[in-house]
Design a protein around this motif. Structure first.
Motif, short mmCIF file in Angstrom:
data_model
loop_
_atom_site.label_atom_id
_atom_site.label_comp_id
_atom_site.label_asym_id
_atom_site.label_seq_id
_atom_site.Cartn_x
_atom_site.Cartn_y
_atom_site.Cartn_z
N SER A 167 0.75 -1.27 -0.06
CA SER A 167 -0.13 -0.16 -0.07
C SER A 167 0.97 1.41 -0.03
CB SER A 167 -1.09 0.05 1.17
OG SER A 167 -0.09 0.24 2.42
N ILE A 168 0.10 2.27 0.05
CA ILE A 168 1.13 3.64 0.04
C ILE A 168 1.99 3.84 1.55
CG2 ILE A 168 -0.37 4.85 -1.45
CD1 ILE A 168 -1.52 6.33 1.22
N PHE A 169 1.42 3.31 2.34
CA PHE A 169 1.89 3.18 3.73
C PHE A 169 3.48 2.44 3.70
CE2 PHE A 169 -2.97 3.18 4.26
CZ PHE A 169 -2.88 4.33 4.76
N LYS A 170 3.49 1.61 2.84
CA LYS A 170 4.59 0.56 2.77
C LYS A 170 5.65 1.34 1.66
CE LYS A 170 6.04 -3.96 2.60
NZ LYS A 170 5.54 -5.53 2.20
N THR A 171 5.23 1.90 0.80
CA THR A 171 6.15 2.37 -0.33
C THR A 171 5.98 3.76 -0.80
OG1 THR A 171 4.17 1.47 -1.89
CG2 THR A 171 6.12 0.17 -1.74
#
Ligand SMILES: Cc1cc2nc3c(=O)[nH]c(=O)nc-3n(C[C@H](O)[C@H](O)[C@H](O)COP(=O)(O)OP(=O)(O)OC[C@H]3O[C@@H](n4cnc5c(N)ncnc54)[C@H](O)[C@@H]3O)c2cc1C
Length: 342
Positions: A167-171
């Motif tokens: 997700s955006i939270f990881k990348t």
């Protein structure tokens, strides 16, 4: 809020290895987040949100971070109709306790993700999933604290760019948002049995043809317990390696010598091979690398036999990668996030 210094990381991760956090604090009320991030900006140090520490591997240094343990609780019903219930859950709630609670309320959508360690707030980070369900399937929005402009806001599911374990939270926006709550819409309809051979076998043996939510939860808990060590008893972080995606030709070549090799076809040219199969067939299942072992029931999992350091895990990982590469020509990659100084 108390900010502690030089705190042992081993108490905050399921692998029980690693050095110290330079700073550490606990947050139970989202309003306190501003104060923590202002402190971190002043010290020019990065904030590391921590849930259950079940997907993190720490090295042995004094880590230049402010670890922020998420203890934000809450369980609120926001809306209800004939088919569904919408719930807002505090990010620091224990994920599996939450799953147990909603299953007992007759709400489906997360039952196949029973027994995954960690917190509710970490589930959107890698779009947690198991046995055919992913958090993105029921998620409506997340409440977050934006650490760039120090503002609280809501991110709709569409803004999270969920992908397979990503997700955006990881990348794209890694480190930018502290998730304070997760809002899910769960179904009141009859649950679907997960379409997996192990689950089917479990119900066949028990002569259950229309399993209830609690039956499905119990099946998943039992099946997982036979394959994965409980991190409260045997320190581990679940799968230590990602399943490699390789050209079909590489798979065909392996098949010549190992007719029982398995794969998941992704498209006409690429397949995914289970990393656990490669490690097992490199002869490493149950192998000891000092205080680190390849779990005897599942070669994808590395366990801490007691006293293993972050360096011990790094050494074991590197040796496994080399042995698998020498045997199959495939390079494995570590799955859990490594926390180290640059
Ligand atoms: C035995 C075992 C089995 C597992 N099985 C599965 C499985 O089937 N499927 C699966 O997907 N995963 C699985 N995992 C991995 C892990 O449990 C999940 O990734 C879980 O969601 C991690 O939760 P946590 O609270 O421990 O997160 P942590 O390990 O504490 O953190 C993980 C990441 O999320 C970030 N983070 C945590 N909380 C927040 C927050 N509030 N805001 C912003 N960022 C945050 C952290 O900074 C870090 O980058 C397994 C792990 C173990 C040990």
């Amino acid at each position: 809020m108390e900010i502690l210094e030089n705190v042992d990381v081993r108490d905050f991760c399921t692998l029980h290895s690693g050095g110290k956090f330079r700073y550490m604090a606990r947050v139970s009320d989202p309003v306190d987040l501003k104060q923590v991030y202002v402190f971190a900006h002043e010290k020019d140090i990065r904030v590391l949100p921590i849930g259950g520490g079940s997907n993190l591997v720490f090295n042995d240094d004094v880590l230049n971070v402010l670890a922020l343990k998420d203890e934000i609780l809450g369980f609120d019903i926001l809306a209800e109709d004939d088919d569904s219930t919408t719930l807002k859950i505090g990010a620091g709630e224990n994920w599996d306790k939450f799953v147990e609670r909603v299953c007992s309320m007759g709400l489906s959508g997360v039952e196949a993700m029973s027994a995954i360690p960690g917190t509710v707030g970490a589930t959107p980070v890698q779009n947690v999933g198991a046995y055919g369900q992913e958090i993105k399937d029921t998620l409506i929005y997340v409440d977050i604290f934006d650490t760039i402009n120090l503002k609280y806001k809501t991110l709709l599911k569409e803004e999270c760019n969920f992908r397979y374990r990503d997700s955006i939270f990881k990348t794209e926006e890694k480190g930018r948002y502290f998730i304070t709550s997760v809002t899910l819409r769960l179904s009141k309809k009859t649950p679907e049995m997960p379409n997996y051979p192990g689950v089917k076998k479990y119900f066949d043996e028990k002569n259950i043809t229309s399993p209830s939510l609690v039956d499905i939860r119990n099946a998943i808990i039992n099946i997982r317990a036979s394959k994965l060590p409980n991190p409260n008893q045997i320190p581990n972080v679940g799968s230590f390696f990602e399943n490699p995606i390789v050209d079909k030709s590489i798979f065909e070549k392996i098949k010549e010598n190992y007719p029982n090799v398995i794969c998941f076809e992704l498209d006409n040219s690429k397949v995914k091979i289970p990393a656990g199969w490669l490690i097992e067939n490199a002869g490493l299942k149950g192998h000891n690398f000092g205080n680190v072992s390849v779990y005897e029931k599942n070669a994808l999992v590395l366990v801490n036999n007691g006293g293993a350091t972050g360096q011990d895990f790094a050494n074991a990982r590197d040796q496994i990668i080399k042995i698998v590469f020498d045997k199959f020509g495939i390079t494995l990659e570590q799955e859990p996030e490594v926390i180290k100084n640059n």
